[in-house]
Design a protein around this motif. Structure first.
Motif, short mmCIF file in Angstrom:
data_model
loop_
_atom_site.label_atom_id
_atom_site.label_comp_id
_atom_site.label_asym_id
_atom_site.label_seq_id
_atom_site.Cartn_x
_atom_site.Cartn_y
_atom_site.Cartn_z
N ALA A 111 1.01 4.13 13.59
CA ALA A 111 0.92 4.21 12.07
C ALA A 111 -0.42 3.80 11.64
N VAL A 112 -1.04 2.55 12.01
CA VAL A 112 -2.13 1.88 11.67
C VAL A 112 -3.25 2.89 12.15
N LEU A 113 -3.14 3.27 13.34
CA LEU A 113 -4.37 3.95 14.02
C LEU A 113 -4.25 5.23 13.29
N ILE A 151 4.59 1.01 14.72
CA ILE A 151 3.75 0.48 13.91
C ILE A 151 2.07 0.50 14.03
N ILE A 152 1.96 0.51 15.35
CA ILE A 152 0.39 0.25 15.83
C ILE A 152 -0.14 1.93 15.86
N HIS A 200 -1.62 8.90 5.11
CA HIS A 200 -1.17 8.09 4.25
C HIS A 200 0.25 7.61 4.60
N ILE A 201 0.79 6.41 4.11
CA ILE A 201 1.75 5.64 4.66
C ILE A 201 2.61 5.37 3.21
N GLU A 227 7.73 3.54 4.37
CA GLU A 227 7.05 3.21 6.02
C GLU A 227 6.66 1.78 5.93
N ILE A 228 6.13 1.23 4.77
CA ILE A 228 5.54 -0.14 5.01
C ILE A 228 6.61 -0.96 4.67
N VAL A 241 -3.75 5.92 10.19
CA VAL A 241 -4.23 5.83 8.92
C VAL A 241 -5.79 5.47 9.07
N VAL A 242 -6.07 4.78 9.86
CA VAL A 242 -7.68 4.46 10.48
C VAL A 242 -8.45 5.56 10.86
N GLY A 251 8.03 -1.20 8.45
CA GLY A 251 7.28 -1.79 9.47
C GLY A 251 7.52 -3.13 9.14
#
Length: 71
Positions: free
Chosen positions: A26-28, A23-24, A36-37, A41-42, A30-31, A45
């Motif tokens: 995936a967020v990184l 999860i971490i 794209h998620i 996937e959301i 995106v940032v 998570g």
């Protein structure tokens, strides 16, 4: 790296953190990479986070029960 954490923390805490790693990441992604998620996937998570919440809550209740039952 995981073995070093295991020396410093309880195994249950290390296991919980290992579930958070994707999860971490995936967020990184995106940032920093503009990835794209998808909705799936959301949802996955959110399911992992909910499972961690339920697991943590259950283990705290069990420990509380053991502490007050005298066993």
């Amino acid at each position: 790296m995981q073995s070093m954490r295991l020396l410093l923390r309880k195994a249950s805490k290390v296991a919980a953190f290992s579930y958070l790693q994707p999860i971490i990441v995936a967020v990184l992604a995106v940032v920093f990479s503009g990835e794209h998620i998808s909705k799936v996937e959301i949802a996955a998570g959110a399911l992992v986070l909910f499972g961690m919440y339920v697991s943590g809550r259950t283990s705290r209740r069990y420990v509380h029960h053991l502490a007050h039952s005298g066993t």
